[in-house]
Design an enzyme around this catalytic site. Structure first.
Site, short mmCIF file in Angstrom:
data_model
loop_
_atom_site.label_atom_id
_atom_site.label_comp_id
_atom_site.label_asym_id
_atom_site.label_seq_id
_atom_site.Cartn_x
_atom_site.Cartn_y
_atom_site.Cartn_z
N GLY A 1 0.79 -1.23 0.00
CA GLY A 1 0.00 0.00 0.00
C GLY A 1 0.81 1.27 0.00
N GLU B 1 4.54 -6.29 1.43
CA GLU B 1 3.97 -6.76 0.17
C GLU B 1 3.72 -5.60 -0.79
OE1 GLU B 1 1.32 -10.45 1.88
OE2 GLU B 1 0.41 -8.47 1.85
N ARG C 1 2.12 -1.79 -6.15
CA ARG C 1 2.14 -0.54 -6.92
C ARG C 1 3.50 0.15 -6.89
NH1 ARG C 1 -2.50 2.23 -7.28
NH2 ARG C 1 -3.22 1.01 -5.51
N ARG D 1 -8.61 2.38 -14.28
CA ARG D 1 -8.50 3.10 -13.00
C ARG D 1 -9.10 4.51 -13.02
NH1 ARG D 1 -4.36 4.36 -10.78
NH2 ARG D 1 -4.96 3.93 -8.63
N TYR E 1 -11.75 4.53 -10.21
CA TYR E 1 -11.35 5.20 -8.96
C TYR E 1 -11.13 6.71 -9.14
CZ TYR E 1 -9.37 0.52 -7.74
OH TYR E 1 -9.13 -0.81 -7.48
N CYS F 1 -17.01 2.65 -25.80
CA CYS F 1 -18.35 3.23 -25.88
C CYS F 1 -18.94 3.48 -24.50
CB CYS F 1 -19.26 2.32 -26.69
SG CYS F 1 -18.71 2.24 -28.39
N1 PLP Z 1 -1.04 -7.10 -0.02
C1 PLP Z 1 -2.36 -7.29 -0.01
C2 PLP Z 1 -2.93 -8.30 0.91
C3 PLP Z 1 -3.19 -6.56 -0.86
O1 PLP Z 1 -4.50 -6.75 -0.86
C4 PLP Z 1 -2.60 -5.60 -1.74
C5 PLP Z 1 -3.41 -4.80 -2.67
O2 PLP Z 1 -4.58 -4.86 -2.79
C6 PLP Z 1 -1.22 -5.45 -1.72
C7 PLP Z 1 -0.46 -6.21 -0.85
C8 PLP Z 1 -0.50 -4.50 -2.64
O3 PLP Z 1 -0.85 -3.18 -2.45
P1 PLP Z 1 -0.07 -2.04 -3.26
O4 PLP Z 1 -0.06 -2.46 -4.68
O5 PLP Z 1 -0.89 -0.82 -3.03
O6 PLP Z 1 1.30 -1.96 -2.68
#
Ligand code: PLP
Length: 439
Positions: A251, A293, A296, A333, A337, A364
């Site tokens: 995130g 994790e 993005r 996106r 969003y 369309c």
């Molecule tokens: N980990 C989990 C469990 C997620 O659900 C997500 C994204 O939805 C991510 C990691 C990756 O998030 P980001 O791409 O924002 O770093």
């Protein structure tokens, strides 16, 4: 020049270059719409994440959340990054792609709030390194699968930490009202812990939380890390179970437009590590391994989409519509969003803007607008535009709406380009269709 471009991204001809390759040449060779990734930007970001952990002298894993871009080439690219670099997968499809790429199953973490029995069988049979248990149904399913296959699995419990990070509502997953993970306050997480501990086929390694995406502030991650350490402490005191891993999810926010000022992803990690160290010392806990994790932040800024300008509509008193040959089919996106991006003129990214336009897609839907208020020189049909920072959740969310083929993907490095995903053909589009023959 656009603030997000580096001087090295303008070549001697004055054209925009990615990884030393002229974007006009890329458009000419591979056609548009085209997704282009700068390999050095991807590997550089992974290296920066690793460095912060190593400098802090902690055990760690950087697990790339492959939902951001799940193609064989990305798993191949990350494979040599070593044992501390893993990948998250959330479906049989992502798992299969990673396997096909030769990515070690032991370095995969399997996520999801509704994993099917078949998917769990696939993960168990391939010895996927970690399964993140999300709910009671899944504990039952995995129990049955492990019995059937006479196997064991390493697992983590995903909890909902009750932290609402400042983010778009569709991507907020850390608050209590979330479809993901075991609730803490109602005792669900403790109940799950007891079930898993009672199962000799499950090796419980730790606890996971993910508080949302595109987060710009440190305190959400600090709170999540502290909360996870509180859970570790509670489980040790009340259940004599000591977790060896805490996973704080992904995130980390990135800059999409010049007005965005996210911290460096490394700063997020540094704050997480410091919080975990502080909490471990305060609670007299051994320091757990820290897993993150990022999705993005690894592929987002490394990706660019090349489009060709087509039609134009001028309405007196309003911003013109300039249509390109892609749109919501390759990047949902903005429509989904209200995501914002910046776009530059490939032939001369330093040229001053002559007007502000609405960049329309070719699908369309009136809502198929890729960006509003885009400052550009006066463009004409055939000109190439480059949309910046489109590397995450673009291709992976791509569709065939209006039966448009999905774009090709090219990786570039040191002045060379390589096609890593072919453009879909019209034949591909009907490949699964069957003729109707009922009388
Ligand atoms: N980990 C989990 C469990 C997620 O659900 C997500 C994204 O939805 C991510 C990691 C990756 O998030 P980001 O791409 O924002 O770093």
């Amino acid at each position: 020049m656009n603030a997000q471009l580096q001087p090295s991204q303008v070549n001697e001809a004055g054209h925009m270059a990615i990884g030393g390759v002229d974007t006009l040449k890329l458009a000419d060779q591979y056609h548009t719409p085209l997704m282009v990734y700068d390999v050095d930007q991807i590997t550089g970001q992974v290296a920066r994440f690793k460095k912060v952990f190593e400098e802090n002298n902690v055990d760690y894993v950087v697990s790339y959340a492959s939902k951001a871009l799940a193609i064989k080439a990305i798993y191949q690219l990350l494979k040599p990054a070593g044992d501390h670099v893993h990948a998250d997968v959330v479906s049989a499809g992502e798992m299969a792609t990673a396997f096909q790429a030769g990515f070690p199953a032991a370095r995969l973490t399997f996520h999801g709030n509704n994993k099917s029995k078949q998917e769990l069988v696939m993960a168990v049979d391939h010895h996927v390194g970690m399964i993140v248990l999300d709910n009671f149904h899944e504990i039952d399913l995995l129990t049955a699968v492990l019995e059937e296959r006479d196997a064991t699995a390493r697992v983590m419990l995903r909890i909902t930490p009750g932290i609402s990070a400042h983010t778009h509502q569709y991507t907020a997953t850390g608050q209590v009202d979330s479809k993901f993970g075991f609730d803490l306050d109602s005792g669900q997480a403790d109940q799950a812990l007891q079930q898993v501990l009672a199962n000799p086929r499950m090796d419980l390694c730790g606890v996971h939380a993910h508080i949302g995406s595109q987060i710009f502030e440190l305190n959400g991650f600090e709170m999540a890390a502290a909360k996870l350490m509180a859970v570790v402490d509670h489980w040790r005191q009340d259940y004599c179970y000591l977790a060896s891993i805490i996973n704080v999810g992904g995130g980390f926010g990135i800059r999409y437009v010049s007005a965005d000022h996210p911290l460096k992803p490394e700063e997020f990690v540094d704050a997480i590590v410091k919080t975990v160290k502080k909490e471990a010392a305060r609670r007299h806990l051994p320091l757990p391994a820290i897993w993150i994790e990022p999705g993005r932040s690894i592929v987002g800024p490394a990706g660019y989409t090349l489009y060709t300008v087509g039609s134009r509509k001028d309405i007196p008193g309003l911003e013109p519509y300039v249509s390109v040959d892609g749109g919501m089919g390759d990047n949902i996106r903005p429509a989904l969003y209200q995501a914002k991006y910046e776009t530059v003129f490939a032939a001369d990214p330093t040229q001053k803007a002559a007007e502000h336009v609405r960049l329309a897609g070719k699908y369309c839907e009136s809502g198929d607008i890729l960006a509003d208020d885009v400052p550009l020189p006066k463009t004409k049909a055939g000109d190439i535009l480059v949309m910046l920072d489109t590397g995450a959740y673009g291709y992976t969310m791509a569709s065939n709406y209006n039966r448009n083929p999905r774009p090709a993907i090219v990786f570039v490095k040191n002045g060379h380009s390589q096609l890593v995903v072919k453009r879909e053909t019209l034949a591909d589009l009907v490949a699964l269709d069957q003729s109707y023959t009922l009388e």
